[in-house]
Design a protein around this motif. Structure first.
Motif, PDB file in Angstrom:
ATOM      1  N   UNK B 128     -11.180 -20.671 -18.717  1.00 29.80           N
ATOM      2  CA  UNK B 128     -10.040 -20.716 -19.645  1.00 29.80           C
ATOM      3  C   UNK B 128     -10.218 -19.694 -20.767  1.00 29.80           C
ATOM      4  N   UNK B 129     -11.415 -19.637 -21.335  1.00 27.06           N
ATOM      5  CA  UNK B 129     -11.673 -18.668 -22.417  1.00 27.06           C
ATOM      6  C   UNK B 129     -11.546 -17.238 -21.865  1.00 27.06           C
ATOM      7  N   UNK B 130     -12.052 -17.035 -20.644  1.00 24.54           N
ATOM      8  CA  UNK B 130     -11.994 -15.701 -20.033  1.00 24.54           C
ATOM      9  C   UNK B 130     -10.548 -15.253 -19.809  1.00 24.54           C
ATOM     10  N   UNK B 131      -9.707 -16.170 -19.356  1.00 25.38           N
ATOM     11  CA  UNK B 131      -8.294 -15.820 -19.128  1.00 25.38           C
ATOM     12  C   UNK B 131      -7.637 -15.402 -20.443  1.00 25.38           C
ATOM     13  N   UNK B 132      -7.956 -16.164 -21.506  1.00 33.37           N
ATOM     14  CA  UNK B 132      -7.406 -15.825 -22.820  1.00 33.37           C
ATOM     15  C   UNK B 132      -7.870 -14.446 -23.275  1.00 33.37           C
ATOM     16  N   UNK B 197      -7.671 -27.803 -17.107  1.00 34.30           N
ATOM     17  CA  UNK B 197      -6.909 -27.287 -15.951  1.00 34.30           C
ATOM     18  C   UNK B 197      -5.483 -26.921 -16.388  1.00 34.30           C
ATOM     19  N   UNK B 198      -4.892 -27.774 -17.229  1.00 34.30           N
ATOM     20  CA  UNK B 198      -3.559 -27.443 -17.757  1.00 34.30           C
ATOM     21  C   UNK B 198      -3.623 -26.142 -18.572  1.00 34.30           C
ATOM     22  N   UNK B 199      -4.704 -25.990 -19.321  1.00 30.08           N
ATOM     23  CA  UNK B 199      -4.897 -24.750 -20.093  1.00 30.08           C
ATOM     24  C   UNK B 199      -4.988 -23.540 -19.177  1.00 30.08           C
ATOM     25  N   UNK B 200      -5.706 -23.695 -18.056  1.00 27.35           N
ATOM     26  CA  UNK B 200      -5.817 -22.587 -17.079  1.00 27.35           C
ATOM     27  C   UNK B 200      -4.445 -22.256 -16.496  1.00 27.35           C
ATOM     28  N   UNK B 201      -3.633 -23.302 -16.246  1.00 24.10           N
ATOM     29  CA  UNK B 201      -2.289 -23.070 -15.697  1.00 24.10           C
ATOM     30  C   UNK B 201      -1.433 -22.299 -16.708  1.00 24.10           C
ATOM     31  N   UNK B 202      -1.557 -22.669 -17.991  1.00 23.84           N
ATOM     32  CA  UNK B 202      -0.788 -21.967 -19.034  1.00 23.84           C
ATOM     33  C   UNK B 202      -1.277 -20.523 -19.156  1.00 23.84           C
ATOM     34  N   UNK B 203      -2.600 -20.348 -19.144  1.00 29.53           N
ATOM     35  CA  UNK B 203      -3.149 -18.980 -19.203  1.00 29.53           C
ATOM     36  C   UNK B 203      -2.689 -18.170 -17.995  1.00 29.53           C
ATOM     37  N   UNK B 204      -2.562 -18.854 -16.844  1.00 26.01           N
ATOM     38  CA  UNK B 204      -2.076 -18.187 -15.631  1.00 26.01           C
ATOM     39  C   UNK B 204      -0.673 -17.644 -15.829  1.00 26.01           C
TER      40      UNK B 204
END
Lengths: 167, 289
Positions: B128-132, B197-204
């Motif tokens: 998640x941090x990496x996606x951001x 996981x929701x954060x990863x979806x938003x970052x996606x």
């Protein structure tokens, strides 16, 4: 500069990226100036050819290594052949060639954004032969942090491979 | 190896791991937990596929990190993705070890489950941090500005979070015999797993938009894989909650696709590595004779 319009404005107009007020001013001029209308036609044909080569380059990236090498070589030769001769080569045309060359690798939108940002920082007074090197260095600085060192070096090499003259 | 065969191999790995996960999920109906079953249908056998996926991710993410300029967000992002892949390898390795000791009289296997859960949480948080960080690397170029549809998607994801937060407790009940193997701290931390996981979806969503702005090419393809990763992970969580008869027919493939989704990160990292390769090839072509 031709009849009060810069090379950059001609390219933006041909790509449909010009602001509404400048666009209507240029359209009004085109309606009465046959010379500029002919120039615009030439730019559009040339731009279309570069786009076609850009698309070929993109396809080449999907091919096996031997075919890719062959298609890359052919595309680069064709871009060089289509490119206006040195005495007619302007910065805006060089920008279009740069976009056609790098677009297939980075994406057209990425290159457009990086070129715009580099123009703003490297050539705030307008792009010309003198500011081209500064622009190329800024282009590298724009691409490198996001896409990596190899990508930044490619952008610099591609920009510096295009000899630019003032028009 | 060329780009197309490599991409085809990675997608095949994803499909095989997903089918494997689905088979194991279906087999739970025939072989209750703890009962002997064929080797390939043992609960954690499919983790081999996920270990391979994360090993490939680790390899390419480390190479991409080396291509990023020092002290940049992109370099941090690729480093975090590499560490996340390493944490996932540890996680699945621990799961295999724990599963192999399941039912054995030695209590030595008990801490393996909480440790693997902790590794999973760390891996997701790092992703998640990496996606951001990746998104912020492209932000100065003006790429990745969201439209109304994107904000609606984000609002929908955020709206599901309160429901998802109740999931770990239900999961603990479903674990039955394995539930005592969880430490209270890990159970508490796992409550945040759906949020991550929701954060990863938003970052996606942010990265898909960035890729769309960038245009065609390996960069955009990689970001689409990240977007798909967030989507299938969210689907695996949300689909079982949909109160529709026959949802179990969708639940099994959704769960399989979610479990195997580590391969999508592998694809994303590979696409980004292709950008480096293609840049080097074209640079060599442009080199003065």
């Amino acid at each position: 500069m031709q009849h009060g319009f810069t090379e950059q404005e001609w390219m933006e107009f041909s790509e449909g990226a010009m602001g509404a007020s400048s666009r209507s001013r240029l359209e009004a001029h085109l309606a009465v100036c046959a010379e500029c209308a002919a120039k615009l036609d030439a730019i559009r044909v040339w731009h279309q050819r570069l786009s076609t080569e850009g698309e070929r380059l993109r396809v080449a990236m999907e091919l096996p290594e031997i075919d890719r090498e062959r298609m890359l070589a052919q595309s680069l030769e064709r871009i060089a052949a289509e490119y206006p001769s040195a005495e007619r080569r302007g910065p805006a045309e060089a920008l279009a060639a740069l976009r056609a060359l790098l677009g297939p690798v980075f994406g057209a939108g990425m290159i457009r954004a990086a070129v715009d940002a580099a123009l703003e920082r490297g050539a705030p007074g307008g792009i010309n032969a003198a500011s081209w090197s500064a622009f190329a260095a800024e282009l590298r600085e724009m691409i490198q942090p996001a896409c990596g060192l190899a990508a930044g070096f490619l952008a610099l090499r591609a920009a510096m491979s295009l000899a630019v003259a003032d028009r | 190896m060329g780009k197309r065969p490599a991409v085809a191999m990675l997608w095949t790995g994803y499909a095989l791991t997903a089918v494997w996960a689905m088979s194991i999920r279906v087999a739970l109906g025939f072989y209750p937990l703890g009962e002997p079953r064929p080797f390939l249908l043992r609960p954690f056998a499919f983790s081999v596929g996920l270990i391979v996926a994360n090993a490939v991710t680790l390899f390419f993410a480390w190479k991409v990190r080396g291509d990023a300029p020092p002290r940049t967000r992109a370099r941090t992002a690729w480093l975090l993705i590499a560490i996340s892949a390493a944490a996932e390898i540890v996680r699945y390795g621990l799961l295999r070890a724990a599963a192999s000791r399941l039912g054995a009289p030695s209590p030595g296997s008990v801490p393996l489950f909480p440790l693997s859960a902790a590794a999973g949480l760390i891996a997701t948080a790092l992703l998640l941090i990496a996606f951001g960080a990746l998104w912020s690397a492209f932000r100065p170029l003006g790429l990745g500005r969201l439209g109304v549809a994107h904000w609606i998607g984000i609002a929908a994801i955020v709206a599901t979070i309160p429901v998802l937060l109740k999931l770990p407790a239900q999961g603990a009940q479903a674990l039955g015999a394995l539930a005592p193997a969880r430490l209270p701290l890990i159970v508490r931390l796992q409550q945040f797993d759906p949020v991550l996981i929701a954060g990863c979806a938003i970052a996606g969503i942010f990265l898909v938009r960035t890729g769309k702005d960038a245009g065609r090419g390996p960069l955009a393809a990689g970001f689409r894989c990240v977007g798909l990763f967030g989507l299938v992970r969210m689907a695996a969580l949300v689909v079982p909650l949909i109160p529709v008869s026959g949802i179990q027919w969708i639940e099994v493939p959704a769960t399989g696709a979610g479990i195997a989704s580590d391969w999508l990160i592998t694809l994303a990292v590979y696409y980004r590595w292709r950008l480096t390769i293609e840049s080097r090839e074209l640079t060599a072509r442009l080199a003065p004779d």
